[in-house]
Design an enzyme around this catalytic site. Sequence first.
Site: not given
Length: 461
Positions: A15, A150-152, A155
Amino acid sequence: MTIRRRLLLVLAASLAAAGLVLPTLRPAYAASLVEVTSFGDNPGGMRMHVYVPDSRPARPATVVAMHGCGGSGPGFYSGSEFASLADRYGFIVIYPTATQQAGFGNCFDTWSDAAKRRGGGSDPVSIISMIQYVQQRYSADPDRVYATGSSSGGMMTNHMLALYPDVFKAGAAFMGVPFNCFANAADYPPGSSQCTGGNMNRTPQQWGDAVRQAYPGYTGPRPRVQLWHGTSDTLVPYQLLQETIEQWTNVFGLSQTPTSTDTPQTNWNRRRYADATGTVQVEAYSIQGAGHSLPSSGMAAVAIGFFGLTAPPSPTVSTSPTISASPTTSPSPTFSPSPTVSPSPTFSPSPTVSPGGACRVAVAVNAWNNGLTENIIVTNTGTSTVNGWSLGFTLPGGQTITSGWNASYSPASGQVTARNVAYNPTIPANGSVTIGFQATHTGNPAAPTSFTLNGAPCTIG
C-alpha cells in the site's frame, strides 16, 4: 508466519508502494509543484500540492490525483505520469496528501461516518476545498473536474464520485473498492477487513443503493467511471473489481453484460458498458498477471483520454502566478509499484554514465504462485549527483524478468543491468530513484543478494 501477519506486512510495503513515488527525483518540467498551506475548510487535516502547467487554456480542467496508503502528494507527483500529461494537455493537477491513520498511515478516509456523508467532514470536504481553491485562483473550469488515484487513492476516487456527482465529470480508480465497502476504521486493514478480506459480495442493487444514499434526492448526471485492477492482486482482491462494476452499472441503470469487450494492449482486457446513446459510462480494465501495482506506464494517459482531456491546450493565458506558500519538500522514500504489463516503450539514449559512488538499496518482493514483482529503491548516499546510472544485480535461478518500469533491463535473467531511462537520468546526493520489474519464477522468489551502482557495491537495507 500467520496469514494475518503476512497480509499486514504485505500491506505495509504494497500500500505504501501505491504512493507511486520517486521520492526526491522531480521530473524536469518547466512548471513546478507548489504546496498551498491555506486552501479553505480542511477537516481532514490534509496537505495540498498543486501543479499548474505554464501552457494552459483560460479555463483549464482540474484532475485530483491521489496516492496510496503511506504515500504523499509530492510522491504521487514524482512517481506517476499525470504532471507530464498536464504539460502536454494543459490541465491542473491537485495532489492531496492524506494524514489519516487507520493502522498504516497516510490513508484517505473512506471508512468513517463523517466521510460517508456529503458535507459530513473529514477528507472529502478537504478535497472539495482544494478544488474550489484552484477554481478561484486559476479560473479552473467547474464543469471539468476529474478524480483518479491508486489503492487508497482509487478507493477515494470512487468515494468522491459517489458523494459529489455534481462536482466531478469522470473518475479513474486504480485498485479501488466500491463506495461504502468499509464498515469503519477497524474494517480497513486487510488482516481484519470484511471489505478487502475477499468476503464482500453484495447485489448490484445494494451497491447502487449505497451510492444513491450518499446524496439523497440527487437526479442529475453521474460522473463516468473507469476502473483498473490486476488479476493477481491479493492485497485488494481482484474480485472487488466486479463488485465495483456492479455498483456503477446499477447506478447508471445499465446491464451487467458489457456492450463490448476487447484487448487494447497485450494483457489488458477491457469491458465497456454503454448507455442507449452509445456513451460509455463504465469502463473496466483487467490487467492480466498484475499484482497490487497500478498504474503502470501508459495507463495514466488512457485515463486522461477517458476524461476527454487529450486535445492540445489553447494558448496560455499567462505563466503560472506565484502562490504564497512554502515550497514542496521531498517525501520520505516509499516503494513504487507499477509493473509495465504491456511491452516497454522505447526511450531515448541514456546520458554518459558518471563514476559510481556510495549507494544504498532497499528491496520489496511481492510473490505469488509462479510470479513476482520487485520494487527497488536506490539511494545515492554520496556527496555528488550521479548523472547517468546503471544498477547491476544477479537474479536467483529460475527468475526471468517479463516487464519493468523506470529502467531498461538486460538481459532478462542471470546477471542483469538496469539502466536509467530518459526521464530519470540523475540521482542527486542523498536522493533516490525507484525502479522495479515483474518476473516469473520456478519456486524461488528471493531478492538479489547484492547490487552495484555504476560498478560500486551498495549496502542493502
